[in-house]
Design a protein around this motif. Structure first.
Motif, PDB file in Angstrom:
ATOM      1  N   SER A 114     -10.054   8.908 -13.084  1.00 52.82           N
ATOM      2  CA  SER A 114      -8.929   8.883 -12.146  1.00 52.82           C
ATOM      3  C   SER A 114      -8.191   7.552 -12.139  1.00 52.82           C
ATOM      4  N   ALA A 115      -8.623   6.589 -12.937  1.00 48.98           N
ATOM      5  CA  ALA A 115      -7.984   5.275 -12.968  1.00 48.98           C
ATOM      6  C   ALA A 115      -6.602   5.378 -13.614  1.00 48.98           C
ATOM      7  N   PRO A 116      -5.607   4.697 -13.072  1.00 44.82           N
ATOM      8  CA  PRO A 116      -4.265   4.767 -13.655  1.00 44.82           C
ATOM      9  C   PRO A 116      -4.211   4.079 -15.018  1.00 44.82           C
ATOM     10  N   PHE A 142       0.822  -1.214   0.000  1.00 49.06           N
ATOM     11  CA  PHE A 142       0.000   0.000   0.000  1.00 49.06           C
ATOM     12  C   PHE A 142       0.855   1.262   0.000  1.00 49.06           C
ATOM     13  N   LEU A 143       2.044   1.187   0.593  1.00 50.35           N
ATOM     14  CA  LEU A 143       2.921   2.362   0.606  1.00 50.35           C
ATOM     15  C   LEU A 143       3.530   2.647  -0.762  1.00 50.35           C
ATOM     16  N   VAL A 144       3.912   1.622  -1.501  1.00 51.19           N
ATOM     17  CA  VAL A 144       4.590   1.827  -2.790  1.00 51.19           C
ATOM     18  C   VAL A 144       3.632   1.896  -3.966  1.00 51.19           C
ATOM     19  N   MET A 145       2.371   1.542  -3.772  1.00 58.90           N
ATOM     20  CA  MET A 145       1.430   1.479  -4.885  1.00 58.90           C
ATOM     21  C   MET A 145       1.266   2.797  -5.649  1.00 58.90           C
ATOM     22  N   PRO A 146       1.170   3.952  -5.015  1.00 59.68           N
ATOM     23  CA  PRO A 146       0.929   5.173  -5.799  1.00 59.68           C
ATOM     24  C   PRO A 146       2.142   5.694  -6.564  1.00 59.68           C
ATOM     25  N   PHE A 147       3.334   5.194  -6.286  1.00 50.84           N
ATOM     26  CA  PHE A 147       4.519   5.719  -6.950  1.00 50.84           C
ATOM     27  C   PHE A 147       4.591   5.250  -8.397  1.00 50.84           C
ATOM     28  N   GLY A 148       4.702   6.188  -9.314  1.00 53.36           N
ATOM     29  CA  GLY A 148       4.862   5.876 -10.725  1.00 53.36           C
ATOM     30  C   GLY A 148       3.563   5.747 -11.500  1.00 53.36           C
ATOM     31  N   LEU A 149       2.431   5.825 -10.827  1.00 48.01           N
ATOM     32  CA  LEU A 149       1.157   5.718 -11.538  1.00 48.01           C
ATOM     33  C   LEU A 149       0.810   7.049 -12.195  1.00 48.01           C
ATOM     34  N   ARG A 150       0.216   6.974 -13.371  1.00 47.53           N
ATOM     35  CA  ARG A 150      -0.194   8.174 -14.119  1.00 47.53           C
ATOM     36  C   ARG A 150      -1.672   8.052 -14.466  1.00 47.53           C
ATOM     37  N   THR A 151      -2.391   9.162 -14.326  1.00 44.50           N
ATOM     38  CA  THR A 151      -3.796   9.203 -14.714  1.00 44.50           C
ATOM     39  C   THR A 151      -3.896   9.671 -16.157  1.00 44.50           C
ATOM     40  N   PRO A 152      -5.048   9.525 -16.796  1.00 45.24           N
ATOM     41  CA  PRO A 152      -5.187   9.976 -18.187  1.00 45.24           C
ATOM     42  C   PRO A 152      -4.910  11.471 -18.371  1.00 45.24           C
ATOM     43  N   ASP A 153      -5.126  12.264 -17.333  1.00 42.32           N
ATOM     44  CA  ASP A 153      -4.837  13.696 -17.422  1.00 42.32           C
ATOM     45  C   ASP A 153      -3.340  13.962 -17.560  1.00 42.32           C
ATOM     46  N   GLU A 154      -2.509  13.083 -17.021  1.00 43.94           N
ATOM     47  CA  GLU A 154      -1.066  13.266 -17.040  1.00 43.94           C
ATOM     48  C   GLU A 154      -0.404  12.677 -18.279  1.00 43.94           C
ATOM     49  N   VAL A 155      -1.109  11.875 -19.031  1.00 40.86           N
ATOM     50  CA  VAL A 155      -0.571  11.225 -20.225  1.00 40.86           C
ATOM     51  C   VAL A 155      -1.202  11.869 -21.454  1.00 40.86           C
ATOM     52  N   GLU A 156      -0.358  12.393 -22.330  1.00 44.30           N
ATOM     53  CA  GLU A 156      -0.883  13.053 -23.531  1.00 44.30           C
ATOM     54  C   GLU A 156      -1.439  12.032 -24.510  1.00 44.30           C
ATOM     55  N   GLY A 157      -2.584  12.368 -25.088  1.00 47.33           N
ATOM     56  CA  GLY A 157      -3.167  11.554 -26.137  1.00 47.33           C
ATOM     57  C   GLY A 157      -3.926  10.335 -25.663  1.00 47.33           C
ATOM     58  N   HIS A 158      -4.056  10.139 -24.364  1.00 49.64           N
ATOM     59  CA  HIS A 158      -4.784   8.964 -23.869  1.00 49.64           C
ATOM     60  C   HIS A 158      -6.266   9.302 -23.755  1.00 49.64           C
ATOM     61  N   GLN A 159      -7.096   8.505 -24.383  1.00 51.63           N
ATOM     62  CA  GLN A 159      -8.543   8.688 -24.350  1.00 51.63           C
ATOM     63  C   GLN A 159      -9.136   7.753 -23.293  1.00 51.63           C
ATOM     64  N   VAL A 160      -9.998   8.291 -22.459  1.00 49.58           N
ATOM     65  CA  VAL A 160     -10.681   7.487 -21.450  1.00 49.58           C
ATOM     66  C   VAL A 160     -11.841   6.763 -22.130  1.00 49.58           C
ATOM     67  N   GLN A 161     -11.870   5.454 -21.992  1.00 49.14           N
ATOM     68  CA  GLN A 161     -12.942   4.674 -22.610  1.00 49.14           C
ATOM     69  C   GLN A 161     -14.232   4.844 -21.828  1.00 49.14           C
ATOM     70  N   LEU A 162     -15.337   4.640 -22.507  1.00 46.16           N
ATOM     71  CA  LEU A 162     -16.647   4.776 -21.906  1.00 46.16           C
ATOM     72  C   LEU A 162     -16.804   3.773 -20.768  1.00 46.16           C
TER      73      LEU A 162
END
Length: 96
Positions: free
Chosen positions: A44-46, A19-39
């Protein structure tokens, strides 16, 4: 220390570490260029969830934490008497 106790304590350290290391390195669609969120997916999903990397990091951290715990258990650097911040309890007339 009994080997079953060692496994149980290491497992607790591993879960805490995961649980301590889980959030490190994760990126949301807002942080990744060109990634489309599927319906139907949360915004907020990584997008780069890697459970094997998380498990490896958690294992390394759990080994370090358990090593420190076991060294303290064997050498008695910090005992329960050291953690008694309120002093000894008062003794009543019966000697308890």
């Amino acid at each position: 220390m009994n080997w079953t106790s060692m496994i149980a304590i290491y497992t607790l350290f591993w879960v805490l570490s995961a649980f301590l290391v889980m959030p490190f390195g994760l990126r949301t669609p807002d942080e990744v260029e060109g990634h489309q969120v599927q319906l139907g997916h949360a915004t907020s999903a990584p997008v780069n969830f890697r459970p094997k990397l998380i498990a490896m990091r958690a294992t390394v951290l759990a080994v370090v934490l358990f090593g420190a715990y076991y060294a303290n258990y064997a050498e008695q650097w910090i005992t329960t008497d050291d953690l008694n911040f309120f002093g000894k309890p008062p003794v009543d007339d019966l000697g308890y």
